[in-house]
Scaffold this motif. Structure first.
Motif, PDB file in Angstrom:
ATOM      1  N   ILE A 647       0.857  -1.189   0.000  1.00 13.67           N
ATOM      2  CA  ILE A 647       0.000   0.000   0.000  1.00 13.67           C
ATOM      3  C   ILE A 647       0.890   1.234   0.000  1.00 13.67           C
ATOM      4  O   ILE A 647       1.801   1.361   0.838  1.00 13.67           O
ATOM      5  CB  ILE A 647      -0.928   0.023   1.232  1.00 13.67           C
ATOM      6  CG1 ILE A 647      -1.721  -1.288   1.324  1.00 13.67           C
ATOM      7  CG2 ILE A 647      -1.882   1.207   1.151  1.00 13.67           C
ATOM      8  CD1 ILE A 647      -2.576  -1.395   2.571  1.00 13.67           C
ATOM      9  N   LEU A 648       0.629   2.145  -0.963  1.00 13.39           N
ATOM     10  CA  LEU A 648       1.388   3.391  -1.043  1.00 13.39           C
ATOM     11  C   LEU A 648       0.533   4.530  -0.509  1.00 13.39           C
ATOM     12  O   LEU A 648      -0.631   4.684  -0.908  1.00 13.39           O
ATOM     13  CB  LEU A 648       1.792   3.679  -2.491  1.00 13.39           C
ATOM     14  CG  LEU A 648       2.695   2.646  -3.168  1.00 13.39           C
ATOM     15  CD1 LEU A 648       3.068   3.113  -4.567  1.00 13.39           C
ATOM     16  CD2 LEU A 648       3.954   2.412  -2.347  1.00 13.39           C
ATOM     17  N   PHE A 649       1.140   5.312   0.376  1.00 13.65           N
ATOM     18  CA  PHE A 649       0.477   6.476   0.974  1.00 13.65           C
ATOM     19  C   PHE A 649       1.223   7.726   0.524  1.00 13.65           C
ATOM     20  O   PHE A 649       2.459   7.751   0.488  1.00 13.65           O
ATOM     21  CB  PHE A 649       0.489   6.396   2.498  1.00 13.65           C
ATOM     22  CG  PHE A 649      -0.158   5.150   3.065  1.00 13.65           C
ATOM     23  CD1 PHE A 649      -1.510   5.135   3.379  1.00 13.65           C
ATOM     24  CD2 PHE A 649       0.585   3.997   3.290  1.00 13.65           C
ATOM     25  CE1 PHE A 649      -2.104   4.000   3.912  1.00 13.65           C
ATOM     26  CE2 PHE A 649       0.002   2.862   3.826  1.00 13.65           C
ATOM     27  CZ  PHE A 649      -1.346   2.853   4.132  1.00 13.65           C
ATOM     28  N   ARG A 650       0.480   8.768   0.175  1.00 15.67           N
ATOM     29  CA  ARG A 650       1.118  10.033  -0.195  1.00 15.67           C
ATOM     30  C   ARG A 650       0.120  11.164  -0.027  1.00 15.67           C
ATOM     31  O   ARG A 650      -1.059  11.013  -0.356  1.00 15.67           O
ATOM     32  CB  ARG A 650       1.625   9.996  -1.633  1.00 15.67           C
ATOM     33  CG  ARG A 650       2.579  11.173  -1.962  1.00 15.67           C
ATOM     34  CD  ARG A 650       2.758  11.359  -3.467  1.00 15.67           C
ATOM     35  NE  ARG A 650       3.127  10.171  -4.188  1.00 15.67           N
ATOM     36  CZ  ARG A 650       4.381   9.804  -4.496  1.00 15.67           C
ATOM     37  NH1 ARG A 650       5.391  10.556  -4.095  1.00 15.67           N
ATOM     38  NH2 ARG A 650       4.607   8.704  -5.185  1.00 15.67           N
ATOM     39  N   SER A 651       0.594  12.303   0.443  1.00 12.80           N
ATOM     40  CA  SER A 651      -0.232  13.500   0.557  1.00 12.80           C
ATOM     41  C   SER A 651       0.203  14.495  -0.502  1.00 12.80           C
ATOM     42  O   SER A 651       1.389  14.589  -0.838  1.00 12.80           O
ATOM     43  CB  SER A 651      -0.099  14.119   1.943  1.00 12.80           C
ATOM     44  OG  SER A 651      -0.747  15.376   1.983  1.00 12.80           O
TER      45      SER A 651
END
Length: 682
Positions: A647-651
């Motif tokens: 899972i990739l998280f980015r803001s």
């Protein structure tokens, strides 16, 4: 079609040299393929397209030249006839196959070699000469386009002519001295006792005109094109007459040509001409076509003045009447190709001159093309990029093919349109699926030693409809077999994933998002293996089927291998899922955070279901969810499996902290526990 320069001048008074006439005809759509000098004359070899049978005559070509050069057209001599008595009674049994039959008798003729001018003219046009009576019928055929036939009247039995279809297994010897067995649907010209000619094709030896002939029956008729074509093809006969009847001749020209020939025979061979017998039960009537000037200008692309359009059509022999901001056009009987407004516009454009229409660049739409042709072309390019080769199969198939595919008896695809006269039983119905033809392609390649097969086809199928005509649906189908070849790499995989990847690339190329893949035996196509197939959906609508072909189906097609099939049963359904806009996002400014989780779930839970559950979490920082491992075995219960995701998280506006990601990951795991009874693998 050969046409003599001097012969054309008998109908149109033009002064242009032969090469300029050839250029003018070519630019108007009658391509002159050759120009030959012969005996002080010039003969044009003109390529006449099948939709212009009116130009298979000197008069037809002359009429075109008259309209192109804007000079008067002379109809030519009709011939004054001194008529005496009447010919045999004529009975037409099938007025659909013989729409008009006219005849005259000429008694007291003196057959002899034809005059030199007639011989030269026929030979320059590729016609073998005979005696004057026969040569005149060929001359008038070339001049008017109307086939004629001369019978020796004294060889005919009785005093009547009957036009009927042949009897069962009836035999007939034609003028080429060949005995032919006739089919019951073949139209014949008969005397009181027997057939004497194949209608519209060739005469018989039993009524041939010779030097001893004294009395002649001259025939001029109009036969249904498909009947002549079918008979000529079945018997392997092609003549100048059949060539013209197959394309359609002018029904109103029947008696004109007959009188012209009768007059020439009386003048050259002598004799007395009888009165006219003309069986014409349904006279020709042309329907009016209404067309506006706006339609004309819109399709051609420039403004054509109304009076000019009216004059062009009048010069071509059309009846034209002004009505408001348009025209009412009545096509002549010799222009059977004129059926709609677009045909009228084409005539105006070609006589106006394509070279006089200025070239202009087409407008370009930068947004994606969402119409059906654009989608089809995008699909074609995408599959080619994925290594597939396009094939084109016939639109017919063998109805028993559906049995081989295990198609249910109540399936819509069973309601086929059968062909009334198929060339062979294997092509006796309009196909309702592309799969049988593609599997036959695979079998053919396998039999020739080619095991690596990647084929696709985009074509229409014909499905039942409540309307008069069937529903034509564009389908896409692809077949794949991964042959056993040596590889430098140790990794192997099932061909299913290659085809699945091609489908996913196709969706990317079409800018279709959020498709799902489900494995459900109740929705599996009957020709696919229930344990090795799936359904592809977009917004809960079935879009495609994908999977390995069922072993029993492979066996029925004599195929040994692991063949994978992709089928999109209706391309039109894709349109609503294609985005009309292309949007672009800037490159991310902030780093991503990657976390891996391994879950233990029931074997019936699909990867797609887990992925969608993760993405449904209320958060705008989950960028992607990608599965990377499936495990079944030691330490995992028998009814469970382990699935691992990255899972990739980015803001978009800040750098994420570990605390934020940890909190969101905990929410994801909790959601999966509640909805899917998932457990975090230790």
């Amino acid at each position: 079609m050969k046409a003599s320069y001097n012969w054309l001048k008998e109908f149109v008074d033009f002064s242009l040299p032969p090469l300029e006439i050839a250029h003018a005809l070519t630019m108007a759509g009658l391509e002159v393929e050759g120009v030959v000098e012969a005996d002080g004359d010039t003969v044009f070899d003109i390529n006449v397209t099948p939709n212009r049978p009116d130009c298979l005559s000197i008069i037809g070509i002359a009429r075109e030249i008259s309209a192109i050069l804007k000079v008067p057209f002379r109809s030519g001599p009709a011939g004054a006839l001194e008529q005496k008595g009447r010919g045999p009674e004529v009975t037409v049994r099938d007025t659909r196959l013989c729409r008009r039959y006219a005849s005259r008798t000429i008694t007291g003729v003196k057959p002899a070699p034809s005059p030199d001018w007639l011989v030269r003219r026929l030979e320059s046009h590729g016609i073998r000469t005979s005696i004057n009576v026969v040569d005149i019928t060929n001359y008038v055929l070339l001049e008017t386009g109307q086939p004629l036939h001369a019978f020796d009247l004294d060889k005919l039995a009785g005093t009547k002519i009957e036009v009927r279809t042949a009897g069962p297994s009836e035999k007939f010897r034609t003028l080429d001295n060949e005995d032919r067995i006739l089919n019951p649907d073949m139209l014949m010209i008969c005397d009181a006792e027997r057939p004497v000619a194949l209608a519209g094709i060739i005469g018989g030896m039993n009524s041939e005109v010779s030097l001893s002939t004294m009395n002649v029956l001259l025939e001029s008729a109009n036969f249904f094109p498909s009947s002549v074509r079918r008979t000529a093809k079945a018997l392997g006969v092609s003549t100048e007459s059949s060539y013209r009847f197959e394309r359609g001749v002018d029904i109103n020209n029947v008696t004109v040509a007959l009188d012209r020939a009768a007059s020439m025979i009386a003048e050259i061979a002598g004799g007395c001409v009888s009165g006219l017998t003309d069986v014409y039960p349904s006279p020709f009537t042309a329907g009016d076509i209404r067309i506006s000037f706006n339609q004309i200008n819109s399709l051609i692309g420039i403004e054509i003045p109304g009076p000019l359009a009216e004059r062009i059509l009048t010069d071509l022999g059309f009846g034209v009447k002004r009505e408001g901001e348009g025209l009412v056009v009545n096509p002549p009987s010799f222009r059977q190709d004129i059926q709609a407004e677009v045909d009228i516009i084409e005539e105006i454009a070609r006589l106006y001159g394509y070279g006089n229409i200025p070239a202009s660049l087409p407008s370009i739409q930068l947004q994606p093309t969402c119409n059906e042709p654009g989608i089809i072309e995008a699909i074609r390019k995408s599959l080619v990029r994925s290594g597939f080769t396009e094939v084109i199969n016939y639109s017919f198939f063998y109805p028993d093919s559906l049995d081989r595919l295990n198609i249910a008896l109540n399936d819509r695809r069973r309601d086929m349109i059968l062909i009334s006269n198929p060339l062979r039983k294997e092509e006796s119905a309009m196909r309702t699926t592309l799969i049988p033809a593609l599997l036959s392609n695979v079998c053919l390649n396998f039999n020739r030693g080619e095991k690596n097969v990647r084929f696709f086809e985009i074509s229409r199928v014909f499905l039942p409809s409540s309307e008069k005509l069937p529903e034509e649906v564009v389908q896409v189908a692809a077949v794949y077999n991964k042959g056993e070849t040596a590889s430098l790499w140790e990794t192997t995989h099932d061909g299913f994933y290659d085809v699945k990847g091609a489908l996913e690339n196709l969706f990317i190329d079409l800018k279709i998002k959020d498709h799902s893949i489900e494995q459900s035996p109740e929705f599996t196509e009957p020709y696919l293996h229930p344990g090795k197939s799936c359904t592809v959906r977009i917004s809960d609508e079935k879009i495609a089927s994908l999977g390995a072909v069922h072993p029993s189906v492979l066996e029925s097609f004599d195929i040994r291998g692991n063949v994978i099939i992709l089928e999109i049963p209706d391309v039109a359904k894709l349109k609503k899922y294609i985005s009309a806009k292309t949007s672009f996002s800037p490159l991310p400014k902030f780093p991503r955070v990657e976390r891996d989780i391994a879950l233990v779930v029931s074997k019936g839970v699909t990867i797609e279901r887990v992925r969608r559950a993760i993405l449904s979490v209320d958060s705008n920082i989950i960028e992607s969810v990608v599965p990377f491992d499936i495990y079944i075995g030691k330490s995992i219960p028998d009814d469970k499996k382990s699935i691992a995701f990255s899972i990739l998280f980015r803001s978009a506006d800040r750098t994420l902290t570990d605390q934020e990601v940890d909190a969101l990951q905990a929410v994801i795991i909790e959601k999966l526990k509640k909805e899917l009874d998932a457990e975090l693998r230790g």
